[in-house]
Write an enzyme that holds these catalytic residues in place. Structure first.
Site, short mmCIF file in Angstrom:
data_model
loop_
_atom_site.label_atom_id
_atom_site.label_comp_id
_atom_site.label_asym_id
_atom_site.label_seq_id
_atom_site.Cartn_x
_atom_site.Cartn_y
_atom_site.Cartn_z
N ASP A 1 0.78 -0.99 0.03
CA ASP A 1 0.15 0.02 -0.68
C ASP A 1 1.26 1.18 0.04
O ASP A 1 1.87 1.32 0.96
CB ASP A 1 -0.73 -0.15 1.32
CG ASP A 1 -1.37 1.86 0.93
OD1 ASP A 1 -2.69 1.32 0.15
OD2 ASP A 1 -1.66 2.21 2.19
N GLU B 1 1.58 0.07 -5.02
CA GLU B 1 0.30 1.42 -4.79
C GLU B 1 1.67 2.38 -4.94
O GLU B 1 1.87 2.94 -3.67
CB GLU B 1 0.06 1.10 -4.06
CG GLU B 1 -1.47 2.76 -4.45
CD GLU B 1 -2.39 2.60 -3.00
OE1 GLU B 1 -2.95 3.44 -3.72
OE2 GLU B 1 -1.93 2.43 -1.88
#
EC number: 3.2.1.141
Length: 584
Positions: free
Chosen positions: A243, A280
């Site tokens: 993330d 990401e």
């Protein structure tokens, strides 16, 4: 059989382990480490210098809550049915993102496993699980996890995750796990009490950064790297999605991501499994997916928001917030051919020039693309899906552009049948002050992103803390057999089959050559051409060859041939083939 339990607490003079048998001192080791031995099944906590009981930062099992005691669990006792060498490569996959808590009405990994055959029939070969790390309460997205080594108990705990992966592998489906290393949630975050896990030298949107480059950062880096590796080993996960890696601020000689890439590479070589790391990142920098041997950060792939924004804004006409620079046909063409729209150009949303070009020799499969995901649906004001605002034929057009492009495609749960359920943001915090702050934060974001202009001035953002908000996101699987959902499910199934038939593992026919008009768009890849007409009138598209192999038109209309071209009905999508698929 007892097992060693170790704790890094460099600032503590003494550490006690608290069990049902009482309080016992742990043995001190070098470099701030403490050790004890406990039998599987033992419930325990740590006390630093006589302080309150705290869970183990490396706890694999939190049976009560993130605030409660840990429990020793022997993950090696699981009896695997699938072979240990089984592995599915994310870069050759059709991916599918799910939130375990709302994927089924039961909201558990065991229940999710019963739906894996449905995904196999759809053509999915990699399931991406939104974060499972233990977080406060029952309902949440998982990005406020604090027990990074545990599996959220409401989802079924660690043994259900092993069983889920096992069931997936038996069906030829891999499993990617979303992990969050850039911050911890605000409730139940006790890491700072144990040691210098955070630093004020850098700051992130969540406050102090993870200490990756300051004093005593080596054990912090090991905490993250060890965590990543054990998902691959103890649970046989096939890929990790990291993330918001741009918030992993690291000024050391070797960036954490590069070190992690090298360590995963060693594990990949020793196991023979195609283990992957997916980032990401909003940096729009190809260095993210450049091997460490060539000076890059070594991620195998990264999410590509620019392609999502280009497709979404072109189909919907939305221009609020970060869609401001998207929506034109020229921008959609650039996204599909150059990967990043902002590749050194000015981003009006950020207020600066952003990104860098992607060299043409970079494998397009290193970029994960989507027309829906948890962010792009859930961070909308109402958590509504594109199918709420678009005719089905244009939703079908977005799917065709995504699934037949050379990138690695990913669907969001329920997308394949245009699920009517939204996916709003939801939480379950017990602290009143924190719950209030979350509610106010969502209201502020609603206003700042201009959602009132889209939904109307009287629209109210869903209350994240209301249990009904989470309940509204639970998929209704019965919809799949009713119209228009059944037709959309067949469309996605046919598109995925067409992708496999014509492009195999995706490594062939990488060139995308789009052409377009004011209201129509054509994307050509190898012998296939995708045509989308977003206009409410029929359009004639010149210089298009091939036979129609798939079409999604309004009732009573169909695609027809004209001289040296195609007549495409209003609000319609078609896929044409000008040649046979390659034999793989």
């Amino acid at each position: 059989m007892v097992r060693p339990v170790r704790l890094w607490a460099p600032n503590a003079r003494a550490v006690d382990v608290i069990t049902d048998a009482g309080r016992q001192p742990m043995q001190s080791e070098a470099a701030g480490w403490f050790i004890t031995e406990l039998a599987p099944g033992t419930t325990y906590s740590f006390s630093l210098d006589g302080g309150p009981a705290r869970p183990d930062p490396r706890s694999a099992y939190q049976p009560e809550s993130v605030h409660g005691p840990s429990q020793v669990i022997d993950l090696s006792r699981y009896s695997w049915r699938s072979a240990p060498e089984v592995g599915i490569d994310a870069l050759t996959s059709v991916m599918y993102e799910i939130h375990v808590g709302t994927f089924t009405s039961d909201g558990t990994l065991a229940a999710a496993a019963t739906r894996l055959p449905d995904l196999a029939r759809l053509g999915v070969t990699m399931v991406e699980l939104m974060p499972l790390a233990a977080f406060p309460g029952r309902a949440g997205w998982g990005y406020d996890g604090v027990g990074l080594w545990a599996v959220h108990e409401a989802y079924g705990g660690p043994e259900q995750l092993q069983a889920f992966v096992d069931a997936a592998h038996e069906l030829g489906i891999g499993v990617c796990l979303d992990v969050v290393y850039n911050h911890l949630g605000p409730s139940g975050n006790y890491l700072a009490e144990f040691g210098p896990y955070f630093t004020d030298a850098h700051h992130t949107p969540w406050g102090a950064a993870i200490n990756l480059d300051g004093p005593d950062s080596r054990p912090v880096r090991d905490f993250i790297i060890d965590n990543a590796l054990r998902w691959f080993t103890d649970f046989r996960i096939d890929a990790l999605r990291l993330d918001a890696v741009h918030a992993l601020i690291d000024d050391s000689a070797t960036h954490l991501l590069a070190e992690l890439s090298d360590r995963v590479g060693e594990l990949r070589a020793s196991t023979g499994r195609p283990l992957r790391l997916i980032a990401e990142s909003d940096l729009n920098d190809v260095a993210m997916v450049t091997p460490t041997s060539r000076g890059g950060l070594g991620m195998d792939a990264q999410w590509d928001d620019d392609i999502h924004h280009a497709v979404h804004a072109w189909l919907t006409g939305e221009r609020q917030g970060y869609y401001a620079d998207f929506g034109e046909s020229t921008v959609l063409a650039k996204a599909l051919t150059e990967v990043f729209v902002h590749n050194g150009t000015f981003s009006s949303f950020r207020g600066v020039h952003w990104g860098a070009p992607v060299p043409p020799d970079v494998d397009a499969r290193r970029f994960i693309t989507f027309t829906e995901n948890h962010d792009q649906v859930g961070n909308r004001g109402m958590g509504d899906r594109p199918s709420e605002r678009l005719p089905s034929s244009l939703v079908a057009g977005g799917a065709a552009l995504m699934l037949l492009a050379p990138f690695t495609p990913m669907l969001f749960m329920g997308q394949e049948w245009s699920a009517s359920t939204p996916f709003p943001f939801f939480t379950d915090h017990a602290e009143d002050e924190l719950a209030h702050a979350i509610r106010e934060g969502r209201r502020k974001e609603f206003a700042e992103h201009g959602w009132a202009d889209l939904y109307g001035p009287d629209a109210a953002v869903p209350d994240p803390q209301d249990p009904a908000t989470a309940d509204s996101a639970v998929l209704n699987w019965d919809e799949r057999t009713t119209e228009p959902h059944a037709r959309m499910l067949q469309w996605y199934t046919d598109l995925i089959a067409l992708r496999r038939e014509y492009f195999g593992d995706g490594a062939h026919e990488q060139v995308v050559t789009p052409s377009f008009g004011d209201h129509w768009f054509a994307m050509r890849r190898g012998p296939l051409t995708v045509l989308v007409n977003r206009y409410e009138s029929e359009v004639s598209i010149p210089d298009v060859s091939g036979e129609v192999v798939l079409s999604y038109c309004q009732p009573g209309t169909e695609v027809s041939r004209i001289d040296a071209g195609v007549s495409l009905p209003a609000l319609s999508t078609a896929v044409l083939s000008s040649g046979a698929p390659t034999t793989f």
